[in-house]
Design a protein around this motif. Structure first.
Motif, short mmCIF file in Angstrom:
data_model
loop_
_atom_site.label_atom_id
_atom_site.label_comp_id
_atom_site.label_asym_id
_atom_site.label_seq_id
_atom_site.Cartn_x
_atom_site.Cartn_y
_atom_site.Cartn_z
N ASP A 1 -43.59 -9.38 -36.80
CA ASP A 1 -42.25 -9.96 -36.94
C ASP A 1 -41.28 -9.34 -35.95
O ASP A 1 -40.47 -10.05 -35.34
N ALA A 2 -41.35 -8.02 -35.77
CA ALA A 2 -40.48 -7.35 -34.81
C ALA A 2 -40.80 -7.80 -33.38
O ALA A 2 -39.90 -7.99 -32.56
N ARG A 3 -42.07 -8.00 -33.10
CA ARG A 3 -42.49 -8.45 -31.78
C ARG A 3 -41.98 -9.86 -31.51
O ARG A 3 -41.46 -10.15 -30.43
N TRP A 4 -42.11 -10.74 -32.49
CA TRP A 4 -41.64 -12.11 -32.32
C TRP A 4 -40.13 -12.13 -32.11
O TRP A 4 -39.62 -12.88 -31.28
N LYS A 5 -39.41 -11.34 -32.89
CA LYS A 5 -37.95 -11.30 -32.75
C LYS A 5 -37.56 -10.86 -31.34
O LYS A 5 -36.69 -11.45 -30.70
N THR A 6 -38.23 -9.83 -30.83
CA THR A 6 -37.94 -9.34 -29.48
C THR A 6 -38.29 -10.38 -28.43
O THR A 6 -37.53 -10.61 -27.48
N LEU A 7 -39.42 -11.04 -28.59
CA LEU A 7 -39.83 -12.07 -27.63
C LEU A 7 -38.81 -13.21 -27.58
O LEU A 7 -38.44 -13.68 -26.50
N LEU A 8 -38.35 -13.65 -28.73
CA LEU A 8 -37.39 -14.75 -28.78
C LEU A 8 -36.05 -14.35 -28.18
O LEU A 8 -35.40 -15.14 -27.49
N ALA B 1 -45.59 -6.02 -20.66
CA ALA B 1 -45.04 -4.76 -20.16
C ALA B 1 -43.78 -4.37 -20.92
O ALA B 1 -43.59 -3.19 -21.27
N ASP B 2 -42.91 -5.34 -21.19
CA ASP B 2 -41.66 -5.05 -21.91
C ASP B 2 -41.94 -4.53 -23.31
O ASP B 2 -41.25 -3.63 -23.80
N LEU B 3 -42.92 -5.12 -23.99
CA LEU B 3 -43.19 -4.75 -25.38
C LEU B 3 -44.28 -3.69 -25.52
O LEU B 3 -44.57 -3.24 -26.63
N GLU B 4 -44.91 -3.33 -24.38
CA GLU B 4 -45.96 -2.31 -24.36
C GLU B 4 -47.13 -2.68 -25.28
O GLU B 4 -47.60 -1.88 -26.10
N LEU C 1 -36.46 -14.33 -24.51
CA LEU C 1 -36.58 -15.70 -24.01
C LEU C 1 -35.21 -16.37 -23.92
O LEU C 1 -34.91 -17.09 -22.95
N VAL C 2 -34.35 -16.13 -24.91
CA VAL C 2 -33.00 -16.69 -24.88
C VAL C 2 -32.21 -16.11 -23.71
O VAL C 2 -31.48 -16.81 -23.01
N GLU C 3 -32.35 -14.81 -23.48
CA GLU C 3 -31.62 -14.15 -22.40
C GLU C 3 -32.08 -14.61 -21.02
O GLU C 3 -31.26 -14.80 -20.11
N ARG C 4 -33.40 -14.79 -20.85
CA ARG C 4 -33.95 -15.04 -19.52
C ARG C 4 -34.32 -16.49 -19.27
O ARG C 4 -34.46 -16.91 -18.11
N GLY C 5 -34.52 -17.25 -20.33
CA GLY C 5 -34.90 -18.65 -20.17
C GLY C 5 -36.38 -18.88 -19.97
O GLY C 5 -36.89 -19.95 -20.27
N ARG C 6 -37.09 -17.87 -19.47
CA ARG C 6 -38.53 -17.98 -19.19
C ARG C 6 -39.14 -16.59 -19.29
O ARG C 6 -38.52 -15.60 -18.90
N LEU C 7 -40.36 -16.53 -19.81
CA LEU C 7 -41.09 -15.26 -19.87
C LEU C 7 -42.52 -15.47 -19.41
O LEU C 7 -43.17 -16.44 -19.82
N ASP C 8 -43.02 -14.57 -18.57
CA ASP C 8 -44.44 -14.54 -18.21
C ASP C 8 -45.18 -13.63 -19.17
O ASP C 8 -44.61 -12.67 -19.70
N VAL C 9 -46.44 -13.93 -19.38
CA VAL C 9 -47.24 -13.13 -20.30
C VAL C 9 -47.27 -11.66 -19.87
O VAL C 9 -47.04 -10.76 -20.68
N GLU C 10 -47.56 -11.41 -18.60
CA GLU C 10 -47.67 -10.03 -18.13
C GLU C 10 -46.33 -9.31 -18.23
O GLU C 10 -46.28 -8.13 -18.59
N GLU C 11 -45.26 -10.00 -17.91
CA GLU C 11 -43.92 -9.42 -17.99
C GLU C 11 -43.60 -9.03 -19.44
O GLU C 11 -43.10 -7.93 -19.71
N ALA C 12 -43.87 -9.95 -20.38
CA ALA C 12 -43.58 -9.68 -21.78
C ALA C 12 -44.46 -8.56 -22.32
O ALA C 12 -44.00 -7.71 -23.10
#
Length: 259
Positions: free
Chosen positions: A4-11, A27-30, A14-25
């Protein structure tokens, strides 16, 4: 990190950047890329993002996070804003509350005000937000008026002609607006046009209007206009608001409280 925490962070990303790559996300979430791919697939199944080759994008210009995913964003700022808004409301008043995370905190701030613990009722609360009505209905110091309407799952708000019918029959001392954007030129706005229409009617039925918005909402635009800045008497925001932005609102005739 829990799912749930991971999904919240991903969303939120996504709102801030408009697009997310798998590798980028990843790295951000470790976490592993496989975990992110699985998360993206599951969120896409819930229609909370659009899956792309190698990543994900938001749905479009009217995209908004469901309320349950927004509660942790700027939480301390929203609580300070809510306390200040609550102090602007006098016992015995009729108060309109729109939906949203900040107005939910306003409802909670009113619920713990000692001078509202007695009286029958101490306040009349008119709202189209199911979650706010649910929290306050058990408190005897409040008379709760809930509009009818069709529920929006993103915000728990009731919208449509049934809500219009109730609001057209009442008057309010104060309307407290939660907004997704507030700008001197473009006014207060929401993502959804039906939600904006109900909020606009609340403003029209109120003697005074208060916008409760953290600084990230200021100077922003959104799809559906609620009202012009000049219709708002008071803006309550946090101390991170840019001085130039505050000055522009004050020059437009608003009282601005920073907390």
């Amino acid at each position: 990190m829990s799912r749930d925490a991971r999904w919240k962070t991903l969303l939120e990303l996504l709102v801030e950047r408009g697009r997310l790559d798998v590798e980028e996300a990843a790295a951000d979430l470790e976490v592993s890329a496989a975990t992110i791919r699985r998360d993206f697939d599951q969120l896409a199944e819930q229609q909370m993002l659009v899956r792309t080759r190698g990543g994900a994008v938001v749905h479009g210009v009217s995209y908004e996070l469901p309320l349950r995913y927004k509660t942790a964003r700027h939480a301390s700022e929203k609580q300070r804003i809510a306390k200040a808004v609550g102090e602007l409301i006098a016992p015995g008043e009729a108060v309109g509350l729109t939906g949203g995370t900040t107005t939910t905190e306003v409802a909670r701030a009113l619920a713990v005000r000692g001078d509202l613990a007695s009286g029958s009722p101490a306040l009349t609360i008119v709202t189209n937000a199911l979650n706010i009505a649910n929290e306050l209905a058990v408190r005897p110091q409040f008379k709760i008026v809930l509009t009818g309407g069709v529920a929006r799952p993103q915000s728990y708000e009731l919208v449509g002609p049934l809500a219009d019918g109730v609001l057209s029959q009442i008057t309010l001392d104060v309307a407290v607006l939660g907004v997704v954007a507030f700008d001197v030129t473009h006014g207060a706005a929401a993502h959804d046009e039906a939600e904006a229409a109900i909020n606009r009617l609340l403003c029209e039925r109120a003697e005074r209007v208060v916008v409760a918005a953290d600084s990230s909402k200021l100077g922003q635009r959104a799809f559906a206009r609620i009202c012009a800045a000049e219709k708002v008497g008071t803006l309550v925001t946090d101390a991170a608001a840019a001085p130039e932005t505050v000055r522009r609102f004050e020059e437009a005739g608003l009282r601005v409280l920073t907390v």
